[in-house]
Design a protein around this motif. Structure first.
Motif, PDB file in Angstrom:
ATOM      1  N   LEU A 111       0.839  -1.197   0.000  1.00  0.00           N
ATOM      2  CA  LEU A 111       0.000   0.000   0.000  1.00  0.00           C
ATOM      3  C   LEU A 111       0.875   1.249   0.000  1.00  0.00           C
ATOM      4  CD1 LEU A 111      -2.818  -0.969   2.543  1.00  0.00           C
ATOM      5  CD2 LEU A 111      -2.997  -0.820   0.048  1.00  0.00           C
ATOM      6  N   PRO A 112       0.465   2.324  -0.662  1.00  0.00           N
ATOM      7  CA  PRO A 112       1.268   3.549  -0.707  1.00  0.00           C
ATOM      8  C   PRO A 112       1.490   4.138   0.687  1.00  0.00           C
ATOM      9  CG  PRO A 112      -0.467   3.607  -2.368  1.00  0.00           C
ATOM     10  CD  PRO A 112      -0.755   2.426  -1.503  1.00  0.00           C
ATOM     11  N   GLY A 113       2.738   4.450   0.985  1.00  0.00           N
ATOM     12  CA  GLY A 113       3.080   5.103   2.241  1.00  0.00           C
ATOM     13  C   GLY A 113       3.165   4.190   3.442  1.00  0.00           C
ATOM     14  N   LEU A 114       2.962   2.886   3.260  1.00  0.00           N
ATOM     15  CA  LEU A 114       3.016   1.943   4.363  1.00  0.00           C
ATOM     16  C   LEU A 114       4.200   0.994   4.177  1.00  0.00           C
ATOM     17  CD1 LEU A 114      -0.771   1.019   4.762  1.00  0.00           C
ATOM     18  CD2 LEU A 114       0.516   2.843   5.893  1.00  0.00           C
ATOM     19  N   GLY A 115       4.588   0.352   5.273  1.00  0.00           N
ATOM     20  CA  GLY A 115       5.729  -0.547   5.216  1.00  0.00           C
ATOM     21  C   GLY A 115       5.573  -1.679   6.209  1.00  0.00           C
ATOM     22  N   PHE A 116       6.705  -2.260   6.593  1.00  0.00           N
ATOM     23  CA  PHE A 116       6.668  -3.434   7.454  1.00  0.00           C
ATOM     24  C   PHE A 116       6.235  -3.096   8.878  1.00  0.00           C
ATOM     25  CE2 PHE A 116       9.304  -5.161   4.051  1.00  0.00           C
ATOM     26  CZ  PHE A 116       8.767  -6.426   3.917  1.00  0.00           C
ATOM     27  N   THR A 117       6.437  -1.859   9.320  1.00  0.00           N
ATOM     28  CA  THR A 117       5.953  -1.478  10.652  1.00  0.00           C
ATOM     29  C   THR A 117       4.434  -1.571  10.717  1.00  0.00           C
ATOM     30  OG1 THR A 117       7.827   0.021  10.978  1.00  0.00           O
ATOM     31  CG2 THR A 117       5.879   0.366  12.368  1.00  0.00           C
ATOM     32  N   GLN A 118       3.775  -1.019   9.713  1.00  0.00           N
ATOM     33  CA  GLN A 118       2.313  -1.089   9.670  1.00  0.00           C
ATOM     34  C   GLN A 118       1.841  -2.534   9.453  1.00  0.00           C
ATOM     35  OE1 GLN A 118       4.165   1.102   7.980  1.00  0.00           O
ATOM     36  NE2 GLN A 118       3.615   3.004   9.030  1.00  0.00           N
ATOM     37  N   ALA A 119       2.584  -3.280   8.637  1.00  0.00           N
ATOM     38  CA  ALA A 119       2.232  -4.691   8.439  1.00  0.00           C
ATOM     39  C   ALA A 119       2.349  -5.467   9.742  1.00  0.00           C
ATOM     40  CB  ALA A 119       3.134  -5.311   7.370  1.00  0.00           C
ATOM     41  N   GLY A 120       3.366  -5.133  10.540  1.00  0.00           N
ATOM     42  CA  GLY A 120       3.521  -5.778  11.837  1.00  0.00           C
ATOM     43  C   GLY A 120       2.375  -5.458  12.782  1.00  0.00           C
ATOM     44  N   MET A 121       1.845  -4.228  12.700  1.00  0.00           N
ATOM     45  CA  MET A 121       0.705  -3.854  13.544  1.00  0.00           C
ATOM     46  C   MET A 121      -0.537  -4.662  13.175  1.00  0.00           C
ATOM     47  SD  MET A 121       1.262   0.285  13.628  1.00  0.00           S
ATOM     48  CE  MET A 121      -0.240   0.568  14.561  1.00  0.00           C
ATOM     49  N   VAL A 122      -0.771  -4.840  11.880  1.00  0.00           N
ATOM     50  CA  VAL A 122      -1.907  -5.644  11.443  1.00  0.00           C
ATOM     51  C   VAL A 122      -1.722  -7.102  11.866  1.00  0.00           C
ATOM     52  CG1 VAL A 122      -3.172  -6.493   9.435  1.00  0.00           C
ATOM     53  CG2 VAL A 122      -2.394  -4.120   9.500  1.00  0.00           C
ATOM     54  N   ALA A 123      -0.512  -7.628  11.691  1.00  0.00           N
ATOM     55  CA  ALA A 123      -0.240  -9.009  12.088  1.00  0.00           C
ATOM     56  C   ALA A 123      -0.394  -9.191  13.595  1.00  0.00           C
ATOM     57  CB  ALA A 123       1.167  -9.409  11.650  1.00  0.00           C
ATOM     58  N   MET A 124       0.044  -8.191  14.374  1.00  0.00           N
ATOM     59  CA  MET A 124      -0.089  -8.272  15.827  1.00  0.00           C
ATOM     60  C   MET A 124      -1.558  -8.291  16.238  1.00  0.00           C
ATOM     61  SD  MET A 124       1.492  -5.769  18.767  1.00  0.00           S
ATOM     62  CE  MET A 124       0.528  -4.358  18.198  1.00  0.00           C
ATOM     63  N   ALA A 125      -2.376  -7.432  15.610  1.00  0.00           N
ATOM     64  CA  ALA A 125      -3.802  -7.407  15.929  1.00  0.00           C
ATOM     65  C   ALA A 125      -4.451  -8.743  15.608  1.00  0.00           C
ATOM     66  CB  ALA A 125      -4.486  -6.278  15.155  1.00  0.00           C
ATOM     67  N   SER A 126      -4.109  -9.311  14.460  1.00  0.00           N
ATOM     68  CA  SER A 126      -4.663 -10.605  14.072  1.00  0.00           C
ATOM     69  C   SER A 126      -4.226 -11.707  15.030  1.00  0.00           C
ATOM     70  CB  SER A 126      -4.236 -10.938  12.643  1.00  0.00           C
ATOM     71  OG  SER A 126      -4.694 -12.209  12.255  1.00  0.00           O
ATOM     72  N   THR A 127      -2.950 -11.690  15.424  1.00  0.00           N
ATOM     73  CA  THR A 127      -2.427 -12.719  16.317  1.00  0.00           C
ATOM     74  C   THR A 127      -3.078 -12.637  17.692  1.00  0.00           C
ATOM     75  OG1 THR A 127      -0.302 -12.710  15.158  1.00  0.00           O
ATOM     76  CG2 THR A 127      -0.337 -13.648  17.372  1.00  0.00           C
ATOM     77  N   ILE A 128      -3.223 -11.413  18.217  1.00  0.00           N
ATOM     78  CA  ILE A 128      -3.876 -11.254  19.519  1.00  0.00           C
ATOM     79  C   ILE A 128      -5.313 -11.761  19.450  1.00  0.00           C
ATOM     80  CG2 ILE A 128      -4.720  -9.554  21.190  1.00  0.00           C
ATOM     81  CD1 ILE A 128      -2.236  -7.886  20.565  1.00  0.00           C
ATOM     82  N   GLY A 129      -6.010 -11.420  18.361  1.00  0.00           N
ATOM     83  CA  GLY A 129      -7.371 -11.902  18.204  1.00  0.00           C
ATOM     84  C   GLY A 129      -7.444 -13.419  18.192  1.00  0.00           C
ATOM     85  N   MET A 130      -6.544 -14.063  17.462  1.00  0.00           N
ATOM     86  CA  MET A 130      -6.549 -15.526  17.402  1.00  0.00           C
ATOM     87  C   MET A 130      -6.187 -16.148  18.737  1.00  0.00           C
ATOM     88  SD  MET A 130      -5.088 -16.549  13.622  1.00  0.00           S
ATOM     89  CE  MET A 130      -3.631 -15.513  13.676  1.00  0.00           C
ATOM     90  N   ALA A 131      -5.236 -15.536  19.451  1.00  0.00           N
ATOM     91  CA  ALA A 131      -4.833 -16.075  20.749  1.00  0.00           C
ATOM     92  C   ALA A 131      -5.981 -16.037  21.751  1.00  0.00           C
ATOM     93  CB  ALA A 131      -3.634 -15.287  21.294  1.00  0.00           C
ATOM     94  N   VAL A 132      -6.787 -14.981  21.700  1.00  0.00           N
ATOM     95  CA  VAL A 132      -7.947 -14.875  22.589  1.00  0.00           C
ATOM     96  C   VAL A 132      -9.089 -15.746  22.091  1.00  0.00           C
ATOM     97  CG1 VAL A 132      -9.682 -13.294  23.530  1.00  0.00           C
ATOM     98  CG2 VAL A 132      -7.296 -12.549  23.325  1.00  0.00           C
ATOM     99  N   GLY A 133      -9.294 -15.758  20.784  1.00  0.00           N
ATOM    100  CA  GLY A 133     -10.445 -16.450  20.227  1.00  0.00           C
ATOM    101  C   GLY A 133     -10.326 -17.958  20.199  1.00  0.00           C
TER     102      GLY A 133
END
Length: 386
Positions: free
Chosen positions: A29-51
């Motif tokens: 995505l324009p203007g985004l990088g691995f830091t933002q990708a890591g934030m999305v991955a972290m949110a998904s991982t936390i959701g899966m760990a709880v769910g």
């Protein structure tokens, strides 16, 4: 049984492609990088760990089909629209999608425990671990190929279709979550205090350590090859490392008796510590990884087998969900720690740290293992009088 294993392997392929697809989508995505990708991955991982344990608890109480129906609809809704979402909306949406992830991993293991006789569960879980390896060898690679050739829109649409097909297939198959004997002996709800003992928590900690070793080993292997300037060989090297696990699972499933998950995880950690001492060509590193690599599938299958024996059938779904959470925690914690060690001291030290974590966790779990609950007794054969 064959149908369940086949459906489980195919159903896991889109599930294993999700993390890679999300990462590459955000990075592109324009203007985004691995830091933002890591934030999305972290949110998904936390959701899966709880769910994961929550889904298992609902399966225990309400059955398989209602949970599969809700999670299938949730995955279809997210993956068919994720490519449209701005980053600010993608992060919370990924967390919710993780919370309502299709529980294909825990469900297959729960159903295996119900369908396979106690004395043959080690073989069943070993075969399942081998099929999981095949899914992980396929899913992320397909995600990379899809994003690079088709783009995010079509790739995410295909993932949505794959997850929907997986959910519908499991709903149609509706495998049993308890054996006939367990259904006859059902006594209603089981208190969590009855089975969530210090011994089982130690088992989950050992599972976390095993995944920590595997994730750190993969990152260290990739870093070693990248430092050698031969990035094009990374995919092949990781695939060969996965084959070690496949061979180990095949051999372990055919042994006359199994081994404690503490022994297998401790050996895997101890054999990983000196791997970084191998210098020169990275191909020798692959040779050095053989002893620890063949223990990957046996260690994980042994942990599931032990969990199925220590947990009452009425709470097995939640316990399998906690097993999935332990796997996620190990991988999520290993990535930043191993990455920091690689950046500061090189991949050789990351191998040592990964193996040391596994050995230390086994030593911590050992005192609690002595007070572990008795293994589930084998059913007595039916005798017919003459």
């Amino acid at each position: 049984m064959r149908t369940l294993l086949l459906v489980g392997m195919v159903a896991r392929i889109p599930a294993t492609a999700t993390a890679m697809a999300l990462t590459l989508h955000v990075v592109n995505l324009p203007g985004l990088g691995f830091t933002q990708a890591g934030m999305v991955a972290m949110a998904s991982t936390i959701g899966m760990a709880v769910g994961s344990p929550l889904s298992g608890r609902f399966v225990d109480r309400h059955g398989l089909r209602p949970v599969l129906a809700v999670t299938t609809v949730a995955q279809a809704a997210f993956w068919s629209t994720a490519w449209l979402l701005p980053f600010a909306a993608l992060v919370p949406a990924a967390g919710v999608a993780g919370l309502l992830a299709l529980p294909v991993f825990s469900v297959i293991r729960q159903c295996l425990a119900a369908m396979v006789p106690v004395e043959q569960r080690r073989m069943g879980f070993s075969l399942d671990s081998m099929l999981v390896e095949l899914s992980y060898m396929t899913g992320p690679a397909l995600a990379v190929a899809g994003i690079t050739s088709l783009g995010s829109t079509w790739t995410m649409a295909l993932i949505a279709a794959g997850l929907v097909c997986a959910g519908v297939a499991l709903i149609a198959l509706n495998p049993p979550i308890r054996s006939a004997e367990e259904l006859k002996a059902a006594t209603g709800k089981v208190s969590r205090r009855q089975w969530l003992t210090p011994s089982l928590i130690a088992l989950l900690g050992t599972v976390t350590a095993a995944t920590f070793i595997l994730t750190a080993t993969e990152l260290s292997l990739v870093a070693t090859i990248e430092h050698a300037g031969q990035t094009e060989w990374i995919g092949l090297a990781v695939a060969i490392w996965c084959v070690y696990s496949l061979v180990g699972g095949f051999v372990y499933g055919g042994l006359p008796r199994g081994f404690s998950v503490l022994v297998l995880t401790g050996l895997m950690g101890a054999l990983t510590i000196p791997v970084g001492l191998v210098g020169g060509d990275w191909r020798w590193l692959l040779v050095a990884l053989v002893p620890a690599g063949v223990l990957c599938a046996p260690a994980l299958s042994s942990s599931v087998d032990t969990l199925s024996r220590w947990t009452p059938a009425a709470a097995r779904g939640e316990a399998m969900g906690l097993h999935g959470t332990a796997l996620l925690i190990g991988g999520a914690s290993s990535a930043p720690i191993a990455g920091a060690v690689i950046d500061a001291h090189g991949p050789a030290w990351a191998f040592a740290v990964a193996g040391l974590v596994g050995v230390v966790m086994v030593l911590v779990a050992l005192p609690f293992w002595n007070r572990a609950p008795e293994a589930e007794p084998m059913p007595e054969p039916v005798r017919v009088s003459s």
